[in-house]
Design a protein around this motif. Structure first.
Motif, PDB file in Angstrom:
ATOM      1  N   LEU A 117       0.887  -1.453  -0.076  1.00 29.14           N
ATOM      2  CA  LEU A 117       0.055   0.135   0.143  1.00 29.14           C
ATOM      3  C   LEU A 117       0.787   1.267  -0.105  1.00 29.14           C
ATOM      4  O   LEU A 117       0.369   2.301  -0.028  1.00 29.14           O
ATOM      5  CB  LEU A 117      -0.770  -0.222   1.174  1.00 29.14           C
ATOM      6  CG  LEU A 117      -1.861  -1.045   1.257  1.00 29.14           C
ATOM      7  CD1 LEU A 117      -2.623  -1.005   2.483  1.00 29.14           C
ATOM      8  CD2 LEU A 117      -2.916  -0.795   0.168  1.00 29.14           C
ATOM      9  N   CYS A 123       1.646   3.481  -6.444  1.00 33.91           N
ATOM     10  CA  CYS A 123       0.435   3.691  -5.669  1.00 33.91           C
ATOM     11  C   CYS A 123      -0.052   5.182  -5.872  1.00 33.91           C
ATOM     12  O   CYS A 123       0.148   6.013  -5.147  1.00 33.91           O
ATOM     13  CB  CYS A 123       0.338   3.651  -4.140  1.00 33.91           C
ATOM     14  SG  CYS A 123       1.613   4.517  -3.293  1.00 33.91           S
ATOM     15  N   GLY A 164       1.270   0.072   5.883  1.00 37.76           N
ATOM     16  CA  GLY A 164      -0.061   0.211   5.350  1.00 37.76           C
ATOM     17  C   GLY A 164      -1.227   0.373   6.142  1.00 37.76           C
ATOM     18  O   GLY A 164      -2.178   0.999   5.762  1.00 37.76           O
ATOM     19  N   VAL A 165      -1.049   0.056   7.422  1.00 39.17           N
ATOM     20  CA  VAL A 165      -2.021   0.215   8.448  1.00 39.17           C
ATOM     21  C   VAL A 165      -2.341   1.539   8.805  1.00 39.17           C
ATOM     22  O   VAL A 165      -3.633   2.070   8.710  1.00 39.17           O
ATOM     23  CB  VAL A 165      -1.913  -0.497   9.626  1.00 39.17           C
ATOM     24  CG1 VAL A 165      -2.831  -0.330  10.604  1.00 39.17           C
ATOM     25  CG2 VAL A 165      -1.890  -2.065   9.345  1.00 39.17           C
ATOM     26  N   LEU A 168      -4.261   3.231   5.781  1.00 43.27           N
ATOM     27  CA  LEU A 168      -5.394   2.770   5.645  1.00 43.27           C
ATOM     28  C   LEU A 168      -5.912   3.771   6.623  1.00 43.27           C
ATOM     29  O   LEU A 168      -7.441   4.253   6.219  1.00 43.27           O
ATOM     30  CB  LEU A 168      -5.725   1.436   6.007  1.00 43.27           C
ATOM     31  CG  LEU A 168      -5.488   0.413   4.875  1.00 43.27           C
ATOM     32  CD1 LEU A 168      -5.443  -0.949   5.216  1.00 43.27           C
ATOM     33  CD2 LEU A 168      -6.067   0.709   3.616  1.00 43.27           C
ATOM     34  N   ALA A 171      -6.940   7.042   4.907  1.00 44.84           N
ATOM     35  CA  ALA A 171      -7.985   7.027   4.340  1.00 44.84           C
ATOM     36  C   ALA A 171      -9.090   7.039   4.884  1.00 44.84           C
ATOM     37  O   ALA A 171      -9.953   7.554   4.669  1.00 44.84           O
ATOM     38  CB  ALA A 171      -7.669   5.669   3.326  1.00 44.84           C
ATOM     39  N   VAL A 172      -9.193   6.446   5.977  1.00 43.26           N
ATOM     40  CA  VAL A 172     -10.615   6.554   6.739  1.00 43.26           C
ATOM     41  C   VAL A 172     -10.685   7.813   7.342  1.00 43.26           C
ATOM     42  O   VAL A 172     -12.009   8.333   7.040  1.00 43.26           O
ATOM     43  CB  VAL A 172     -10.495   5.689   8.079  1.00 43.26           C
ATOM     44  CG1 VAL A 172     -11.450   5.967   9.134  1.00 43.26           C
ATOM     45  CG2 VAL A 172     -10.494   4.158   7.885  1.00 43.26           C
TER      46      VAL A 172
END
Length: 176
Positions: A117, A123, A164-165, A168, A171-172
């Motif tokens: 990610l 990406c 990547g967490v 993410l 992104a949230v």
């Protein structure tokens, strides 16, 4: 060959500074491959504060980072005028020390995971997310900077630690 953790590299770079004035280009070079993520964090964190005009001023920086990311550039290009700006050695040492402390603290929760990610060259979606959050920060919406700035901070930390967490989570925040 594995690089030492970023906080150790920054502390070593601060201790090795010799010249009376240290340019922003030299400070960015001390971050190595983590420079893009570091710039995002540095420009996003002040946008968390409810100070008028900060988002408008600092929101354009992440747009430049997003453009570089969308083109697959891993290194940060600073305009010559910005790259040449310099701090006194003690100020540069203080900044590098504070950043080292921040990254030491953040490394307790961040680690390499879901690295696909965060691959810079592949990406484009991350570049799009960074660009969208930067545009939202620039818009004059009262208290509208907080969630996009949190998203950019998480994106930046994800890029620094190849986590990547964290991306993410950014992104949230961005979707919210």
């Amino acid at each position: 060959m594995t690089l030492p953790p970023l906080h150790e590299r920054l502390r070593a770079a601060a201790a090795e500074l010799q010249s009376d004035r240290v340019s922003l280009a030299e400070m960015a070079a001390a971050h190595g491959p983590a420079a893009q993520g570091t710039l995002l964090v540095l420009m996003a964190v002040p946008c968390l504060l409810p100070v008028a005009g900060v988002g408008t001023l600092l929101g354009l920086g992440p747009v430049a980072v997003a453009l570089a990311m969308s083109r697959g550039h891993e290194l940060v290009f600073l305009p010559p005028r910005v790259a040449g700006m310099a701090l006194p050695r003690q100020g540069a040492q203080r900044v590098l020390g504070l950043m080292a402390g921040f990254y030491d603290f953040a490394s307790r929760w961040s680690r390499e995971r879901l690295t696909h990610l965060v691959r810079t060259g592949s990406c484009r979606w991350l570049a799009t997310g960074v660009g969208a959050m930067a545009v939202l920060i620039v818009l004059p919406i009262p208290f509208g900077n907080v969630l996009p700035a949190l998203a950019l901070t998480a994106f930046g930390l994800g890029m620094v630690f190849r986590d990547g967490v964290a991306v993410l989570l950014g992104a949230v925040f961005g979707v919210l």
